[in-house]
Design a protein around this motif. Structure first.
Motif, PDB file in Angstrom:
ATOM      1  N   GLY A   1      11.915   4.084   7.617  1.00 17.97           N
ATOM      2  CA  GLY A   1      11.037   4.928   6.837  1.00 17.97           C
ATOM      3  C   GLY A   1      10.727   4.444   5.439  1.00 17.97           C
ATOM      4  O   GLY A   1      10.148   5.179   4.636  1.00 17.97           O
ATOM      5  N   ARG A   2      11.074   3.189   5.114  1.00 16.57           N
ATOM      6  CA  ARG A   2      10.814   2.668   3.769  1.00 16.57           C
ATOM      7  C   ARG A   2       9.670   1.656   3.753  1.00 16.57           C
ATOM      8  O   ARG A   2       9.500   0.935   2.777  1.00 16.57           O
ATOM      9  CB  ARG A   2      12.079   2.018   3.196  1.00 16.57           C
ATOM     10  N   GLY A   3       8.892   1.613   4.851  1.00 17.35           N
ATOM     11  CA  GLY A   3       7.739   0.723   4.903  1.00 17.35           C
ATOM     12  C   GLY A   3       6.486   1.410   4.395  1.00 17.35           C
ATOM     13  O   GLY A   3       6.543   2.309   3.542  1.00 17.35           O
ATOM     14  N   GLU A   4       5.323   1.006   4.937  1.00 19.06           N
ATOM     15  CA  GLU A   4       4.071   1.601   4.499  1.00 19.06           C
ATOM     16  C   GLU A   4       3.977   3.046   4.993  1.00 19.06           C
ATOM     17  O   GLU A   4       4.431   3.367   6.090  1.00 19.06           O
ATOM     18  CB  GLU A   4       2.883   0.806   5.031  1.00 19.06           C
ATOM     19  N   PRO A   5       3.369   3.932   4.187  1.00 15.25           N
ATOM     20  CA  PRO A   5       3.225   5.327   4.622  1.00 15.25           C
ATOM     21  C   PRO A   5       2.285   5.423   5.812  1.00 15.25           C
ATOM     22  O   PRO A   5       1.396   4.591   6.000  1.00 15.25           O
ATOM     23  CB  PRO A   5       2.642   6.021   3.383  1.00 15.25           C
ATOM     24  N   GLY A   6       2.465   6.447   6.629  1.00 15.14           N
ATOM     25  CA  GLY A   6       1.619   6.646   7.790  1.00 15.14           C
ATOM     26  C   GLY A   6       0.276   7.252   7.419  1.00 15.14           C
ATOM     27  O   GLY A   6       0.083   7.754   6.310  1.00 15.14           O
TER      28      GLY A   6
ATOM     29  N   PRO B   1       0.823  -1.211   0.000  1.00 16.27           N
ATOM     30  CA  PRO B   1       0.000   0.000   0.000  1.00 16.27           C
ATOM     31  C   PRO B   1       0.853   1.255   0.000  1.00 16.27           C
ATOM     32  O   PRO B   1       1.918   1.305   0.602  1.00 16.27           O
ATOM     33  CB  PRO B   1      -0.803  -0.129   1.306  1.00 16.27           C
ATOM     34  N   GLY B   2       0.355   2.283  -0.682  1.00 15.63           N
ATOM     35  CA  GLY B   2       1.042   3.567  -0.731  1.00 15.63           C
ATOM     36  C   GLY B   2       0.050   4.700  -0.877  1.00 15.63           C
ATOM     37  O   GLY B   2      -1.154   4.486  -1.074  1.00 15.63           O
ATOM     38  N   VAL B   3       0.529   5.923  -0.771  1.00 11.90           N
ATOM     39  CA  VAL B   3      -0.333   7.101  -0.879  1.00 11.90           C
ATOM     40  C   VAL B   3      -0.790   7.277  -2.323  1.00 11.90           C
ATOM     41  O   VAL B   3       0.003   7.161  -3.263  1.00 11.90           O
ATOM     42  CB  VAL B   3       0.424   8.354  -0.393  1.00 11.90           C
ATOM     43  N   CYS B   4      -2.057   7.558  -2.501  1.00  7.27           N
ATOM     44  CA  CYS B   4      -2.617   7.771  -3.832  1.00  7.27           C
ATOM     45  C   CYS B   4      -2.006   9.029  -4.444  1.00  7.27           C
ATOM     46  O   CYS B   4      -2.019  10.104  -3.825  1.00  7.27           O
ATOM     47  CB  CYS B   4      -4.138   7.902  -3.735  1.00  7.27           C
ATOM     48  N   ASP B   5      -1.479   8.907  -5.667  1.00  9.58           N
ATOM     49  CA  ASP B   5      -0.854  10.053  -6.323  1.00  9.58           C
ATOM     50  C   ASP B   5      -1.879  11.046  -6.853  1.00  9.58           C
ATOM     51  O   ASP B   5      -1.556  12.220  -7.070  1.00  9.58           O
ATOM     52  CB  ASP B   5       0.031   9.568  -7.481  1.00  9.58           C
ATOM     53  N   THR B   6      -3.106  10.597  -7.055  1.00 10.34           N
ATOM     54  CA  THR B   6      -4.128  11.483  -7.613  1.00 10.34           C
ATOM     55  C   THR B   6      -4.629  12.488  -6.582  1.00 10.34           C
ATOM     56  O   THR B   6      -4.753  13.685  -6.861  1.00 10.34           O
ATOM     57  CB  THR B   6      -5.305  10.664  -8.154  1.00 10.34           C
ATOM     58  N   CYS B   7      -4.931  12.008  -5.365  1.00  6.48           N
ATOM     59  CA  CYS B   7      -5.467  12.902  -4.322  1.00  6.48           C
ATOM     60  C   CYS B   7      -4.448  13.219  -3.243  1.00  6.48           C
ATOM     61  O   CYS B   7      -4.761  13.927  -2.281  1.00  6.48           O
ATOM     62  CB  CYS B   7      -6.706  12.285  -3.684  1.00  6.48           C
ATOM     63  N   HIS B   8      -3.230  12.626  -3.371  1.00 10.06           N
ATOM     64  CA  HIS B   8      -2.154  12.849  -2.396  1.00 10.06           C
ATOM     65  C   HIS B   8      -2.563  12.422  -0.982  1.00 10.06           C
ATOM     66  O   HIS B   8      -2.130  13.010   0.011  1.00 10.06           O
ATOM     67  CB  HIS B   8      -1.712  14.309  -2.397  1.00 10.06           C
ATOM     68  N   GLY B   9      -3.451  11.427  -0.923  1.00 16.75           N
ATOM     69  CA  GLY B   9      -3.761  10.807   0.356  1.00 16.75           C
ATOM     70  C   GLY B   9      -4.980  11.344   1.071  1.00 16.75           C
ATOM     71  O   GLY B   9      -5.383  10.779   2.091  1.00 16.75           O
ATOM     72  N   ASN B  10      -5.620  12.417   0.572  1.00 14.87           N
ATOM     73  CA  ASN B  10      -6.780  12.934   1.323  1.00 14.87           C
ATOM     74  C   ASN B  10      -8.098  12.300   0.896  1.00 14.87           C
ATOM     75  O   ASN B  10      -9.142  12.536   1.529  1.00 14.87           O
ATOM     76  CB  ASN B  10      -6.865  14.463   1.224  1.00 14.87           C
ATOM     77  N   GLY B  11      -8.093  11.488  -0.158  1.00 19.54           N
ATOM     78  CA  GLY B  11      -9.278  10.753  -0.577  1.00 19.54           C
ATOM     79  C   GLY B  11     -10.275  11.547  -1.384  1.00 19.54           C
ATOM     80  O   GLY B  11     -11.298  11.002  -1.822  1.00 19.54           O
ATOM     81  N   ALA B  12     -10.043  12.847  -1.594  1.00 16.81           N
ATOM     82  CA  ALA B  12     -10.996  13.702  -2.287  1.00 16.81           C
ATOM     83  C   ALA B  12     -10.659  13.820  -3.773  1.00 16.81           C
ATOM     84  O   ALA B  12      -9.499  13.748  -4.177  1.00 16.81           O
ATOM     85  CB  ALA B  12     -11.030  15.089  -1.648  1.00 16.81           C
TER      86      ALA B  12
END
Length: 396
Positions: A263-268, A174-185
């Protein structure tokens, strides 16, 4: 995973181990199940992907000593019925089982983060339930959460492990979504404050003399609502990504060693720090050399004549060759040492090359060789076996 998950899910059963299993047994079972169900090995198999998520979730708890202890305590507490709602009025007696949803709500702490007991340890559970002694205090909203640690396994050639090597490592996690940068919007929109908890992430309600604070069920404890969801991650803020890391394996890395990449695991979650990546090293055996610590080992056959008369022996090292002197009268199994020809560490220290001599006895010899050996035997003193002969005579 939520606190409610800890009560309802049997992580020991998910990993196929007993509650008394050791840390090594838990780790071994997780690795086996994770390999069998990994999505890369089961493309298109939704069931395998779900099993992989289940065993990963279970190991995230049981693989951490602190989390495992809290998990065991919580399941023991609620499994034994320690919380029960007693009589509240005249004529009432006994009590009904405590409803776990009264503590955690229908959705739990939700949202993909590990919210154990509202973000704290086991003892924080009581400060959440009995906040303010019934005065209406509240639990703090969920803050940033550290990402989960990730494990990977890499097989190295023997020479690469000894000398050190830099390799690319491909991970699917799992990683941060590049489209919304993690905010889900959806791009161009932003999450809005939850109208129920007004951005606090928690709600408070009274039950008799107690005040209960719990994650807001409307926003799942996040404090914000996504009105228009991101088309890529569907509002979760995260997607499964394939990423390639460059990993440096130091000279002298050993089989079974674990390398930590901070710091190379799953993003917080919610801006929290990323977890760590732990790389487990497997070293392939070499056809010639073995290894003991920083020393390399090598078995070299010599003839009977070379053992008796002595010889100069030229043997390979990892970087070239070295000549060793075999003194006359060398017995089988003797170890010769070539100093500094073993594993060289990054600090410049080096082990040795340990050469074990194996005297080879031919199965067949020519008539000339036999005659020569008989002459040799006649002129050679017998082996010192007096102590053995004395014991043999006792049974004669």
């Amino acid at each position: 995973m939520s606190s409610k998950d800890w009560i309802e899910k049997d992580y020991y059963a998910a990993l196929g181990v007993d509650k008394s299993a050791s840390s090594d047994e838990i780790k071994k079972s997780y690795r086996k199940l994770a390999r069998e169900s990994h999505p890369d090995h089961n493309p298109g198999d939704a069931g395998a992907e779900e099993r992989f998520k289940t065993v990963s979730e279970a190991y995230a708890v049981l693989g951490d000593e602190k989390k495992r202890r809290e998990y065991d305590e919580m399941r023991s507490l609620f499994g034994s019925g320690a919380f029960r709602r007693g009589a509240r009025g005249a004529g009432q007696s006994g009590g009904a089982p405590f409803d776990v949803s009264d503590l955690f709500g229908g959705g739990g702490a939700g949202g993909g983060g590990d919210a154990r007991f509202g973000g704290g340890g086991f003892t924080d559970l009581f400060s959440t339930i009995f906040s303010g002694g019934g005065a209406g205090g509240g639990a703090r909203p969920r803050g940033p959460a550290r990402g989960r640690d990730v494990e990977a396994e890499v097989a190295l050639d023997f020479s690469d492990a000894v000398r050190g090597v830099t390799l690319p490592l491909t991970l699917r996690a799992p990683g941060v979504c590049d489209t919304c940068h993690g905010n889900g919007a959806k791009p161009g929109t932003t999450p809005v404050a939850c109208p129920v908890c007004h951005g606090a992430g928690v709600t408070t309600r009274n039950q008799g003399s107690f005040s209960f604070s719990e994650p807001c069920r409307n926003c799942q404890g996040v404090g914000t609502i996504v009105e228009e969801k991101c088309p890529e991650c569907h509002g979760t803020g995260g997607v499964t990504k394939t990423r390639t890391l460059t990993v440096r394996f130091p000279a002298g890395v050993a089989d079974g060693q674990r390398i930590r990449l901070a710091g190379r695991g799953e993003p917080g979650d919610r801006g929290g720090p990323a977890g760590d990546l732990f790389v487990h090293v497997k070293v392939r055996p070499d056809e010639l050399f073995g290894r003991t610590g920083d020393d390399l080992t090598l078995n070299v056959p010599i003839t009977y004549a070379e053992a008796v008369l002595g010889t100069d022996l030229r043997v390979p090292t990892l970087d070239g060759t070295v000549t060793l002197r075999v003194p006359p009268g060398t017995p089988a199994g003797r170890v010769l040492r070539a100093r500094g020809k073993g594993v060289v560490r990054n600090d410049g220290r080096a082990g040795d090359l340990l050469v074990t001599l194996d005297v080879v006895v031919p199965a067949k010899v020519s008539d000339e060789a036999r005659a020569a050996l008989e002459t040799f035997a006649a002129q050679t003193p017998p082996a010192a076996r007096e102590h053995l002969d004395a014991r043999v005579r006792r049974f004669s």
